[in-house]
Motif scaffolding. Structure first.
Motif, PDB file in Angstrom:
ATOM      1  N   CYS A   1       0.830  -1.215   0.000  1.00 27.98           N
ATOM      2  CA  CYS A   1       0.000   0.000   0.000  1.00 27.98           C
ATOM      3  C   CYS A   1       0.858   1.256   0.000  1.00 27.98           C
ATOM      4  O   CYS A   1       0.647   2.173  -0.803  1.00 27.98           O
ATOM      5  CB  CYS A   1      -0.920   0.011   1.218  1.00 27.98           C
ATOM      6  SG  CYS A   1      -2.197  -1.258   1.200  1.00 27.98           S
ATOM      7  N   ARG A   2       1.829   1.296   0.888  1.00 33.79           N
ATOM      8  CA  ARG A   2       2.644   2.506   1.024  1.00 33.79           C
ATOM      9  C   ARG A   2       3.562   2.725  -0.182  1.00 33.79           C
ATOM     10  O   ARG A   2       3.909   3.862  -0.503  1.00 33.79           O
ATOM     11  CB  ARG A   2       3.459   2.436   2.309  1.00 33.79           C
ATOM     12  CG  ARG A   2       2.590   2.534   3.566  1.00 33.79           C
ATOM     13  CD  ARG A   2       3.440   2.376   4.815  1.00 33.79           C
ATOM     14  NE  ARG A   2       2.643   2.398   6.031  1.00 33.79           N
ATOM     15  CZ  ARG A   2       2.488   3.448   6.822  1.00 33.79           C
ATOM     16  NH1 ARG A   2       3.070   4.587   6.535  1.00 33.79           N
ATOM     17  NH2 ARG A   2       1.755   3.373   7.911  1.00 33.79           N
ATOM     18  N   LEU A   3       3.952   1.631  -0.843  1.00 33.74           N
ATOM     19  CA  LEU A   3       4.795   1.739  -2.027  1.00 33.74           C
ATOM     20  C   LEU A   3       3.964   1.984  -3.287  1.00 33.74           C
ATOM     21  O   LEU A   3       4.513   2.084  -4.384  1.00 33.74           O
ATOM     22  CB  LEU A   3       5.641   0.477  -2.189  1.00 33.74           C
ATOM     23  CG  LEU A   3       6.764   0.292  -1.159  1.00 33.74           C
ATOM     24  CD1 LEU A   3       7.348  -1.110  -1.255  1.00 33.74           C
ATOM     25  CD2 LEU A   3       7.865   1.347  -1.352  1.00 33.74           C
ATOM     26  N   GLY A   4       2.648   2.076  -3.119  1.00 32.92           N
ATOM     27  CA  GLY A   4       1.779   2.426  -4.237  1.00 32.92           C
ATOM     28  C   GLY A   4       1.528   1.335  -5.248  1.00 32.92           C
ATOM     29  O   GLY A   4       1.147   1.611  -6.392  1.00 32.92           O
ATOM     30  N   ILE A   5       1.700   0.070  -4.854  1.00 40.05           N
ATOM     31  CA  ILE A   5       1.531  -1.032  -5.808  1.00 40.05           C
ATOM     32  C   ILE A   5       0.452  -2.020  -5.376  1.00 40.05           C
ATOM     33  O   ILE A   5       0.295  -3.079  -5.981  1.00 40.05           O
ATOM     34  CB  ILE A   5       2.866  -1.784  -6.033  1.00 40.05           C
ATOM     35  CG1 ILE A   5       3.515  -2.153  -4.698  1.00 40.05           C
ATOM     36  CG2 ILE A   5       3.813  -0.947  -6.877  1.00 40.05           C
ATOM     37  CD1 ILE A   5       4.833  -2.895  -4.827  1.00 40.05           C
ATOM     38  N   SER A   6      -0.326  -1.677  -4.363  1.00 40.82           N
ATOM     39  CA  SER A   6      -1.368  -2.584  -3.869  1.00 40.82           C
ATOM     40  C   SER A   6      -2.483  -2.787  -4.892  1.00 40.82           C
ATOM     41  O   SER A   6      -3.198  -3.792  -4.837  1.00 40.82           O
ATOM     42  CB  SER A   6      -1.948  -2.074  -2.555  1.00 40.82           C
ATOM     43  OG  SER A   6      -2.517  -0.789  -2.720  1.00 40.82           O
ATOM     44  N   TYR A   7      -2.637  -1.833  -5.828  1.00 39.38           N
ATOM     45  CA  TYR A   7      -3.718  -1.956  -6.812  1.00 39.38           C
ATOM     46  C   TYR A   7      -3.554  -3.174  -7.719  1.00 39.38           C
ATOM     47  O   TYR A   7      -4.511  -3.633  -8.344  1.00 39.38           O
ATOM     48  CB  TYR A   7      -3.835  -0.674  -7.637  1.00 39.38           C
ATOM     49  CG  TYR A   7      -2.723  -0.417  -8.629  1.00 39.38           C
ATOM     50  CD1 TYR A   7      -2.842  -0.808  -9.955  1.00 39.38           C
ATOM     51  CD2 TYR A   7      -1.552   0.242  -8.233  1.00 39.38           C
ATOM     52  CE1 TYR A   7      -1.825  -0.565 -10.870  1.00 39.38           C
ATOM     53  CE2 TYR A   7      -0.539   0.496  -9.133  1.00 39.38           C
ATOM     54  CZ  TYR A   7      -0.676   0.091 -10.457  1.00 39.38           C
ATOM     55  OH  TYR A   7       0.330   0.338 -11.365  1.00 39.38           O
ATOM     56  N   HIS A   8      -2.344  -3.722  -7.771  1.00 39.31           N
ATOM     57  CA  HIS A   8      -2.103  -4.935  -8.558  1.00 39.31           C
ATOM     58  C   HIS A   8      -2.667  -6.185  -7.869  1.00 39.31           C
ATOM     59  O   HIS A   8      -2.830  -7.221  -8.513  1.00 39.31           O
ATOM     60  CB  HIS A   8      -0.596  -5.148  -8.758  1.00 39.31           C
ATOM     61  CG  HIS A   8       0.052  -4.159  -9.666  1.00 39.31           C
ATOM     62  ND1 HIS A   8      -0.129  -4.164 -11.038  1.00 39.31           N
ATOM     63  CD2 HIS A   8       0.877  -3.107  -9.399  1.00 39.31           C
ATOM     64  CE1 HIS A   8       0.571  -3.181 -11.582  1.00 39.31           C
ATOM     65  NE2 HIS A   8       1.191  -2.519 -10.601  1.00 39.31           N
ATOM     66  N   PHE A   9      -2.939  -6.089  -6.568  1.00 39.72           N
ATOM     67  CA  PHE A   9      -3.309  -7.269  -5.786  1.00 39.72           C
ATOM     68  C   PHE A   9      -4.590  -7.059  -4.972  1.00 39.72           C
ATOM     69  O   PHE A   9      -4.763  -7.678  -3.921  1.00 39.72           O
ATOM     70  CB  PHE A   9      -2.163  -7.633  -4.828  1.00 39.72           C
ATOM     71  CG  PHE A   9      -0.808  -7.676  -5.481  1.00 39.72           C
ATOM     72  CD1 PHE A   9      -0.380  -8.809  -6.155  1.00 39.72           C
ATOM     73  CD2 PHE A   9       0.045  -6.566  -5.427  1.00 39.72           C
ATOM     74  CE1 PHE A   9       0.872  -8.851  -6.761  1.00 39.72           C
ATOM     75  CE2 PHE A   9       1.294  -6.600  -6.024  1.00 39.72           C
ATOM     76  CZ  PHE A   9       1.715  -7.747  -6.698  1.00 39.72           C
ATOM     77  N   GLU A  10      -5.472  -6.198  -5.420  1.00 34.83           N
ATOM     78  CA  GLU A  10      -6.639  -5.802  -4.627  1.00 34.83           C
ATOM     79  C   GLU A  10      -7.506  -6.982  -4.183  1.00 34.83           C
ATOM     80  O   GLU A  10      -7.907  -7.061  -3.020  1.00 34.83           O
ATOM     81  CB  GLU A  10      -7.496  -4.803  -5.418  1.00 34.83           C
ATOM     82  CG  GLU A  10      -6.894  -3.417  -5.472  1.00 34.83           C
ATOM     83  CD  GLU A  10      -7.758  -2.442  -6.248  1.00 34.83           C
ATOM     84  OE1 GLU A  10      -8.719  -2.895  -6.904  1.00 34.83           O
ATOM     85  OE2 GLU A  10      -7.476  -1.236  -6.202  1.00 34.83           O
ATOM     86  N   ILE A  11      -7.812  -7.891  -5.085  1.00 29.72           N
ATOM     87  CA  ILE A  11      -8.695  -9.020  -4.752  1.00 29.72           C
ATOM     88  C   ILE A  11      -8.070  -9.907  -3.687  1.00 29.72           C
ATOM     89  O   ILE A  11      -8.712 -10.281  -2.695  1.00 29.72           O
ATOM     90  CB  ILE A  11      -9.026  -9.847  -6.011  1.00 29.72           C
ATOM     91  CG1 ILE A  11      -9.832  -8.986  -6.997  1.00 29.72           C
ATOM     92  CG2 ILE A  11      -9.811 -11.108  -5.639  1.00 29.72           C
ATOM     93  CD1 ILE A  11     -10.114  -9.663  -8.326  1.00 29.72           C
TER      94      ILE A  11
END
Length: 330
Positions: free
Chosen positions: A70-80
């Protein structure tokens, strides 16, 4: 003397636009750079996915990994997967008991509290009870743990009405964080604390907060090199997409000849686009960002028409026309 020259207009003295033209153009070489990054990005994503799945063996480590994503801004790749795993942990009796166990330190509990609430799982505030003494106050020895106090402070930003212990946590942590800044702590941690006190990361513009955290994470001794590299490449690829979108908005602005035809309005193309970035930065919302930025530019012109150009008589007619207009009419 013309009638126009006799009209007194409340022209505002707006400051000049600070953005250079370099921000509004996108070269072919930059497009080629994106193509070069895509293959590396794909390989790193596979590696990060493997690490993420492996972290599921330990629920605490799994949620710490989610926090880093989340903090590194890449959580959108793993939302599910993130929602799935948090839901499973939140409903696990063993996990809830583990959080309340003495071995789960302040830093960890604060981090878990933040992550759960960030994704809509209302973890009970009583997880912090074990850190309070018999006098009902937070134990003073906790101050020795700078990262723990910072974690408690950030957790306290997710409070809801009536949570007295979280209100106490905010007062306790904010007071001691200011004192910790005068102690001998790593430079990157000091900068992070200063920024947190000024503006909690989850309340900021996500891309700006991500850029800051990448620098914090890079200075950590226990950083994950693959995760860091993936975050950097992902950030750079998205930034290039955002610049391409900004160039698109600027071309529309220039084609409309707004600067020459609506001379009294503010020239704020970059700022309007930044608003749209604050709403959603992910690549799939590219069209929405462009349209939002254009809408904000139009709203700015309307606002300036009222504040910095129109006379009372003109604005009454203008307002009446706007109120009568409806795109739903046939």
């Amino acid at each position: 003397m013309s009638m126009e020259s006799e009209v007194h207009r409340p022209l505002a003295d707006y400051s000049a636009n600070i953005w250079e033209d370099i921000l509004t153009h996108f070269s072919k070489s930059e497009l080629e750079t994106i193509d070069m990054l895509k293959e590396k990005h794909s390989t790193l994503k596979e590696a990060v996915t493997e690490s993420f799945m492996a972290s599921k063996e330990n629920q605490i480590e799994n949620i710490k990994f989610i926090d880093a994503l989340c903090r590194l801004g890449i959580s959108y790749h793993f939302e599910i997967d993130i929602i799935e795993q948090l839901g499973y942990a939140f409903n696990s009796l063993d996990f809830n008991q583990l959080i309340r166990h003495d071995e789960c330190d302040l830093y960890t509990v604060g981090l878990l509290f933040q992550v759960f609430r960030q994704f809509g799982f209302k973890l009970s505030a009583d997880v912090f009870e074990k850190f309070k003494g018999e006098d009902g106050k937070f134990k003073e020895h906790l101050v020795a743990d700078a990262s723990g106090i910072l974690s408690l402070y950030e957790a306290s930003q997710w409070n809801t009405r009536g949570e007295d212990i979280i209100d106490q946590a905010l007062a306790f942590s904010s007071c001691h964080l200011k004192e910790i800044l005068f102690q001998s702590i790593p430079q990157h941690l000091a900068v992070r604390i200063k920024n947190a006190l000024k503006h909690p990361y989850h309340k900021g513009i996500s891309r700006i907060e991500t850029r800051k955290y990448i620098s914090y994470y890079e200075a950590e001794e226990k950083r994950d090199a693959v995760l860091l590299e993936f975050a950097k490449i992902d950030f750079n690829m998205l930034q290039k997409l955002h610049r391409k979108e900004l160039a698109c908005v600027t071309r529309w602005y220039e084609a409309m000849e707004i600067k020459s035809k609506v001379t009294y309005t503010r020239h704020r193309v970059a700022e309007a686009y930044l608003w749209s970035i604050g709403a959603y930065f992910e690549p799939q919302y590219s069209q929405a960002r462009v349209k939002t930025a254009i809408a904000l530019i139009i709203f700015t012109m309307l606002d300036d028409t009222y504040d910095a150009y129109g006379t009372m008589e003109e604005l009454e007619i203008f307002t009446d026309a706007i109120e009568k207009y409806s795109i739903c009419k046939t």
